[in-house]
Design an enzyme around this catalytic site. Structure first.
Site, PDB file in Angstrom:
ATOM      1  N   ARG A  51      55.053  29.350  43.324  1.00  0.00           N
ATOM      2  CA  ARG A  51      53.615  29.046  43.384  1.00  0.00           C
ATOM      3  C   ARG A  51      53.133  29.179  44.821  1.00  0.00           C
ATOM      4  O   ARG A  51      52.042  29.670  45.091  1.00  0.00           O
ATOM      5  CB  ARG A  51      53.306  27.639  42.843  1.00  0.00           C
ATOM      6  CG  ARG A  51      51.860  27.237  43.069  1.00  0.00           C
ATOM      7  CD  ARG A  51      51.354  26.023  42.308  1.00  0.00           C
ATOM      8  NE  ARG A  51      52.343  25.049  41.955  1.00  0.00           N
ATOM      9  CZ  ARG A  51      52.896  24.166  42.805  1.00  0.00           C
ATOM     10  NH1 ARG A  51      52.537  24.148  44.067  1.00  0.00           N
ATOM     11  NH2 ARG A  51      53.809  23.326  42.374  1.00  0.00           N
ATOM     12  N   TYR A 103      27.004  37.198  38.220  1.00  0.00           N
ATOM     13  CA  TYR A 103      27.886  37.376  37.054  1.00  0.00           C
ATOM     14  C   TYR A 103      27.845  36.118  36.177  1.00  0.00           C
ATOM     15  O   TYR A 103      27.964  35.001  36.690  1.00  0.00           O
ATOM     16  CB  TYR A 103      29.307  37.648  37.557  1.00  0.00           C
ATOM     17  CG  TYR A 103      30.349  37.672  36.472  1.00  0.00           C
ATOM     18  CD1 TYR A 103      30.417  38.734  35.574  1.00  0.00           C
ATOM     19  CD2 TYR A 103      31.260  36.636  36.320  1.00  0.00           C
ATOM     20  CE1 TYR A 103      31.362  38.753  34.567  1.00  0.00           C
ATOM     21  CE2 TYR A 103      32.212  36.652  35.322  1.00  0.00           C
ATOM     22  CZ  TYR A 103      32.259  37.712  34.443  1.00  0.00           C
ATOM     23  OH  TYR A 103      33.198  37.720  33.458  1.00  0.00           O
ATOM     24  N   ASP A 176      30.422  38.885  46.433  1.00  0.00           N
ATOM     25  CA  ASP A 176      31.208  39.390  45.306  1.00  0.00           C
ATOM     26  C   ASP A 176      31.019  40.909  45.310  1.00  0.00           C
ATOM     27  O   ASP A 176      29.946  41.411  44.983  1.00  0.00           O
ATOM     28  CB  ASP A 176      30.702  38.747  44.000  1.00  0.00           C
ATOM     29  CG  ASP A 176      31.475  39.214  42.773  1.00  0.00           C
ATOM     30  OD1 ASP A 176      32.083  40.297  42.822  1.00  0.00           O
ATOM     31  OD2 ASP A 176      31.433  38.500  41.749  1.00  0.00           O
ATOM     32  N   LYS A 201      38.616  44.560  37.438  1.00  0.00           N
ATOM     33  CA  LYS A 201      37.692  45.671  37.281  1.00  0.00           C
ATOM     34  C   LYS A 201      38.192  46.906  38.034  1.00  0.00           C
ATOM     35  O   LYS A 201      39.238  47.423  37.690  1.00  0.00           O
ATOM     36  CB  LYS A 201      36.296  45.237  37.721  1.00  0.00           C
ATOM     37  CG  LYS A 201      35.876  43.843  37.200  1.00  0.00           C
ATOM     38  CD  LYS A 201      35.790  43.752  35.687  1.00  0.00           C
ATOM     39  CE  LYS A 201      35.723  42.327  35.146  1.00  0.00           C
ATOM     40  NZ  LYS A 201      34.723  41.450  35.763  1.00  0.00           N
TER      41      LYS A 201
HETATM   42  C1  LIG Z   1      34.415  40.100  35.852  1.00  0.00           C
HETATM   43  C2  LIG Z   1      33.675  39.599  37.034  1.00  0.00           C
HETATM   44  C3  LIG Z   1      33.975  38.349  37.607  1.00  0.00           C
HETATM   45  C4  LIG Z   1      35.028  37.413  37.019  1.00  0.00           C
HETATM   46  O1  LIG Z   1      36.304  37.928  37.113  1.00  0.00           O
HETATM   47  P1  LIG Z   1      37.475  37.651  36.023  1.00  0.00           P
HETATM   48  O2  LIG Z   1      38.575  38.504  36.534  1.00  0.00           O
HETATM   49  O3  LIG Z   1      36.946  38.045  34.694  1.00  0.00           O
HETATM   50  O4  LIG Z   1      37.792  36.195  36.094  1.00  0.00           O
HETATM   51  C5  LIG Z   1      33.260  37.970  38.721  1.00  0.00           C
HETATM   52  N1  LIG Z   1      32.295  38.747  39.257  1.00  0.00           N
HETATM   53  C6  LIG Z   1      31.973  39.951  38.722  1.00  0.00           C
HETATM   54  C7  LIG Z   1      30.901  40.766  39.352  1.00  0.00           C
HETATM   55  C8  LIG Z   1      32.647  40.412  37.597  1.00  0.00           C
HETATM   56  O5  LIG Z   1      32.300  41.592  37.072  1.00  0.00           O
END
Ligand SMILES: *Cc1c(COP(=O)(O)O)cnc(C)c1O
Length: 388
Positions: A51, A103, A176, A201
């Protein structure tokens, strides 16, 4: 070789990884272990418990840091675990400003989980940075949370301008960067303090891993975040770290193709009668095209459209597509289509959804790396069947 000076493609292939010390394996080994043997009580070598640390994850974190030109990279079990870690360094009573079409999952985490720990969130339009600071900043504001391009409306927020306003006030600016990917936008270079990605993504890119990360330069912030990762334990499995290391090697190539296809598809969509509006930062018709061109080196692979005829037509159209799979998520090699109102953004309070314009007619495409002629043909056949 200095990784900082290398080009982005070179960084993707080499950064953070070196042949393994035991057998010179060119690929980073998967250290599928939970613990490490000690020579004497309390005398661990680099790692004592997984961890706290794992060599496969260390390689991934170095690679992720390099993608954003950052000193530090921290990897998490999901994008939202990375978001959660940032909020967990705040004290109760803190106030956070969040861009309004954040998001959906981040908004849900802020509203439904952290609000009850005494952290206050305001969701505001950040396309006019000066009015955000003048109108919404409070004495207890401790963080600004921004996405650009935003999801799903692909609004562009001026990161450098926001950073000029938050820096002197000592308020960390978090970006983000999931939609742009590190290939096309470098928020730290624009003045942001922390970059966050859902590596589920574009960075993962193959729709097979869930993960998240933070990249930053500040040592003190890094210590705080590292503690949250260690104390909370939202870490990736070693196998997932390996998949991500493998994915990163082709990130530059994939992103070029995503954006090439997206621009061609966006132009084709714009020429089709069926669509009321086509939203893509790379189109001259995008209201912030100039800002996008200035702060991004490419426009990435996400397109949103409004289809004439509302939800009924949107629904029939999406079900008629054959190459575009109807699914949440984005950024994988295969093209996806999503209906934000009923899928990714269903958790956004209806009043806010309406105010933002996330309505029944809105459709979001994640454009994959297929042949773009086939993608355009798929849209044409689906329209023909829908409007029949
Ligand atoms: C998918 C997404 C998240 C969250 O990420 P996860 O891997 O699904 O927990 C946060 N911000 C954006 C812009 C996203 O597309």
């Amino acid at each position: 070789m200095s990784e900082k000076k290398a080009g982005f493609s070179t960084t993707c292939v080499h950064a953070g990884v070196a042949p393994d010390a035991t057998h010179q394996a060119i690929m980073t080994p998967i250290f599928q272990t939970s613990t490490y043997v000690q020579d004497a009580p309390g005398q661990a070598k680099t790692y004592d418990y997984a961890r706290a640390g794992n060599p496969t994850r260390t390689a991934l974190e170095q690679s992720l840091a390099a993608l954003e030109g950052a000193r530090h990279g921290i990897s998490y079990a999901s994008g939202l675990a990375a978001v959660q870690a940032v909020v967990q360094i705040l004290e109760p009573g803190s106030h956070v400003l969040v861009c309004d079409d954040v998001y959906g999952g981040s908004g849900r985490l802020f509203r439904r989980l952290f609000a009850k720990y005494g952290i206050e969130f305001d969701f505001v339009d950040m396309t006019q940075p000066e009015s955000v600071i003048a109108g919404y900043l409070k004495a207890n504001t401790r963080l600004l949370w921004v996405e650009s391009p935003t999801n799903p409306l692909l609004k562009i927020i001026d990161i450098a301008q926001l950073a000029r306003l938050t820096r002197p006030r000592g308020i960390p600016l978090v970006v983000d960067n999931t939609f742009a990917s590190p290939a096309f936008q470098s928020p730290l270079a624009l003045g942001a303090d922390i970059v966050m990605h859902s590596v589920t993504k574009y960075i993962g890119g193959h729709s097979d891993v869930v993960g998240g990360c933070l990249m930053l330069n500040d040592d003190a912030l890094h210590e705080q975040l590292r503690f949250v990762q260690f104390a909370g334990g939202a870490v990736n499995a070693p196998m997932d770290c390996f998949f991500l290391l493998r994915s990163i090697k082709t990130l530059a190539l994939r992103m070029e193709r995503h954006q090439h296809n997206a621009l061609a598809l966006a132009r084709a969509l714009e020429s089709m009668e069926a669509f009321e509006q086509v939203i893509y930062p790379g189109l001259e018709s995008h209201p912030q095209h100039a800002l996008a061109a200035q702060q991004m080196s490419g426009f990435s692979g996400m397109i949103s459209v409004r289809i004439k005829g509302g939800f009924e037509v949107a629904s029939r159209f999406m079900q008629s597509l054959e190459l575009f799979a109807l699914a949440e998520s984005l950024g994988g090699v295969e093209s996806l289509v999503n209906h934000p109102e009923t899928m990714t953004h269903a958790s956004v309070p209806p009043a806010l959804r309406e105010q933002l314009g996330i309505s029944g007619d809105l459709i979001r495409f994640s454009v994959g790396i297929e042949d773009v002629e086939d993608l355009i043909a798929d849209v044409e056949q689906a329209l023909a069947r829908t409007l029949d």
